[in-house]
Every structure is written in structure tokens, then in C-alpha cells.
Design a protein around this motif. Structure first.
Motif, mmCIF file in Angstrom:
data_model
loop_
_atom_site.group_PDB
_atom_site.id
_atom_site.type_symbol
_atom_site.label_atom_id
_atom_site.label_comp_id
_atom_site.label_asym_id
_atom_site.label_seq_id
_atom_site.Cartn_x
_atom_site.Cartn_y
_atom_site.Cartn_z
ATOM 1 N N GLN A 70 23.220 0.633 -31.459
ATOM 2 C CA GLN A 70 22.075 0.859 -32.352
ATOM 3 C C GLN A 70 20.824 1.227 -31.562
ATOM 4 N N ALA A 71 20.646 0.619 -30.396
ATOM 5 C CA ALA A 71 19.483 0.935 -29.559
ATOM 6 C C ALA A 71 19.516 2.388 -29.091
ATOM 7 N N LEU A 72 20.697 2.994 -29.099
ATOM 8 C CA LEU A 72 20.855 4.394 -28.706
ATOM 9 C C LEU A 72 20.799 5.330 -29.918
ATOM 10 N N GLY A 73 20.395 4.809 -31.068
ATOM 11 C CA GLY A 73 20.196 5.636 -32.249
ATOM 12 C C GLY A 73 21.341 5.668 -33.237
ATOM 13 N N VAL A 74 22.393 4.892 -32.991
ATOM 14 C CA VAL A 74 23.536 4.872 -33.899
ATOM 15 C C VAL A 74 23.183 4.035 -35.129
ATOM 16 N N ASP A 75 23.403 4.605 -36.304
ATOM 17 C CA ASP A 75 23.116 3.901 -37.556
ATOM 18 C C ASP A 75 24.217 2.914 -37.922
ATOM 19 N N ASP A 76 25.466 3.373 -37.850
ATOM 20 C CA ASP A 76 26.607 2.552 -38.249
ATOM 21 C C ASP A 76 27.759 2.744 -37.281
ATOM 22 N N VAL A 77 28.574 1.695 -37.161
ATOM 23 C CA VAL A 77 29.809 1.754 -36.381
ATOM 24 C C VAL A 77 30.940 1.366 -37.330
ATOM 25 N N TYR A 78 31.959 2.218 -37.396
ATOM 26 C CA TYR A 78 33.099 1.983 -38.272
ATOM 27 C C TYR A 78 34.383 1.846 -37.465
ATOM 28 N N CYS A 79 35.207 0.916 -37.907
ATOM 29 C CA CYS A 79 36.564 0.760 -37.386
ATOM 30 C C CYS A 79 37.511 1.245 -38.462
ATOM 31 N N LEU A 80 38.273 2.295 -38.163
ATOM 32 C CA LEU A 80 39.200 2.877 -39.120
ATOM 33 C C LEU A 80 40.638 2.573 -38.709
ATOM 34 N N SER A 81 41.447 2.231 -39.686
ATOM 35 C CA SER A 81 42.867 2.042 -39.439
ATOM 36 C C SER A 81 43.636 2.413 -40.694
ATOM 37 N N VAL A 82 44.874 2.850 -40.506
ATOM 38 C CA VAL A 82 45.745 3.125 -41.641
ATOM 39 C C VAL A 82 46.307 1.776 -42.096
ATOM 40 N N ASN A 83 45.435 1.033 -42.728
ATOM 41 C CA ASN A 83 45.741 -0.263 -43.330
ATOM 42 C C ASN A 83 44.999 -0.328 -44.659
ATOM 43 N N ASP A 84 45.390 -1.255 -45.518
ATOM 44 C CA ASP A 84 44.725 -1.409 -46.806
ATOM 45 C C ASP A 84 43.440 -2.224 -46.662
ATOM 46 N N ALA A 85 42.611 -2.187 -47.695
ATOM 47 C CA ALA A 85 41.312 -2.860 -47.690
ATOM 48 C C ALA A 85 41.455 -4.373 -47.517
ATOM 49 N N PHE A 86 42.490 -4.966 -48.095
ATOM 50 C CA PHE A 86 42.683 -6.411 -47.996
ATOM 51 C C PHE A 86 42.956 -6.825 -46.553
ATOM 52 N N THR A 87 43.818 -6.069 -45.896
ATOM 53 C CA THR A 87 44.169 -6.355 -44.507
ATOM 54 C C THR A 87 42.961 -6.180 -43.597
ATOM 55 N N MET A 88 42.224 -5.107 -43.794
ATOM 56 C CA MET A 88 41.042 -4.855 -42.955
ATOM 57 C C MET A 88 40.007 -5.969 -43.125
ATOM 58 N N TYR A 89 39.812 -6.430 -44.348
ATOM 59 C CA TYR A 89 38.861 -7.501 -44.610
ATOM 60 C C TYR A 89 39.286 -8.797 -43.909
ATOM 61 N N GLN A 90 40.543 -9.166 -44.074
ATOM 62 C CA GLN A 90 41.023 -10.412 -43.466
ATOM 63 C C GLN A 90 40.994 -10.343 -41.943
#
Length: 173
Positions: A70-90
Motif C-alpha cells: 500500500q505504501a507503494l501505491g497499491v490500492d488492493d491485493v487479491y488472492c485468486l484461486s480456482v476454489n469456491d467462495a466458501f473455501t476461500m473464506y474459511q
């Protein structure tokens, strides 16, 4: 490959107290534009939630260095995986990841259009993402760090260039 991220809709779950009950979440469609339009974003993609390298190093590295990004100007960081929303949340809950945003690509639509969908049938995973990271500004891919040896049923799990240290070095240039 186009310099623009592919246009897809991600099926996500968001907390909504109006839902009530023990599981106060509702489905929410999130588009590529919702994520990238007008923003400076770092996204990293990995083979799977709860898997060894992804859990011990990849996601924790980005989470621990979120403030530096963020200090380098990044607004958001996302982790993407071919998994469902429930799995990613847990998985995020289990690791205590609350700065990096989890992005479920359950059907692999984004990953397929990025050209990063690989078979991991040798591990019983089916179709998954090849490991990579990228810097995206207003939907335009500025830089990608793709792990070497991309192939279906790769016998190894390369983790050399999609790490947070590589991304920080690039952003610090």
C-alpha cells in the motif's frame, strides 16, 4: 495475450447482518471492473486453498507485506484461486488473512481467459490455476510474474517469481 484483464463475473459471498442467523452472508456478483477499474491492484493466483506452499508462504507473505504494498501505491491485493467462495473464506479465517482480499474463481473463468488454467489431475485437484502474480492498473496488466514450467499435471509446484518479494522489488523500481 491482451494487456487487459479478462471481463468476468466472480461469484462471491459477503457478510450481511440483514440476512440474520448463524451464517449472515449473501451472494454478490463482482465484476472485473469492480475489482480493477480505476485502481492499482496486485493479484496473485495459486493452485489451491489449504495447500502447503499456498498456506505456509504465498498468501502469508502477501498478508504480512500488505502495508508495504500500500505504501507503494497499491490500492488492493487479491488472492485468486480456482476454489469456491466458501473455501476461500474459511481458508482466510484459518490463516488470519484479513488484509488480502480473497477472490474465488470457482468455475475457473478468469483463470482460463488468462491462459493460466492447468490440469492437476495427478494430485486429484482437477483444473486449477498455475501460480503467478501480476500488477494491474485500471484493468491493464503492467507486469506478470509467471512461475516457470507451466504444464498440465506438473510433478512439481514451482514458487520462484510470484512471491511478494519479487513484487515488492518490481514496484520499488
Amino acid at each position: 495475450m491482451s494487456n487487459l484483464v479478462p471481463q468476468v463475473t466472480f461469484k462471491t459471498r459477503v457478510r450481511d447482518e440483514a440476512v440474520g442467523g448463524e451464517n449472515p452472508f449473501r451472494w454478490q456478483d463482482v465484476t472485473t471492473d469492480d475489482i480493477f477499474a480505476g485502481k492499482n491492484v496486485v493479484i496473485f493466483s495459486l493452485p489451491g486453498a489449504f495447500t502447503p506452499t499456498c498456506s505456509s508462504t504465498h498468501l502469508p507473505g502477501y498478508e504480512a507485506n500488505f502495508d508495504k504494498l500500500q505504501a507503494l501505491g497499491v490500492d488492493d491485493v487479491y488472492c485468486l484461486s480456482v476454489n469456491d467462495a466458501f473455501t476461500m473464506y474459511q481458508w482466510a479465517q484459518r490463516l488470519g488473512a484479513d488484509k488480502v482480499k480473497m477472490l474465488p474463481d470457482g468455475n475457473g473463468d478468469f483463470t482460463r481467459l488468462m491462459g493460466m488454467l492447468v490440469k492437476k489431475e495427478n494430485l486429484g485437484f482437477g483444473d486449477r490455476s498455475w501460480r503467478y502474480s501480476m500488477h494491474v492498473v485500471d484493468g491493464e496488466i503492467k507486469q506478470m510474474f509467471v512461475e516457470p514450467g507451466k504444464m498440465d499435471n506438473c510433478p512439481t509446484d514451482p514458487f520462484e517469481v510470484s512471491d511478494v518479494d519479487t513484487m515488492l522489488a518490481y514496484l520499488n523500481k
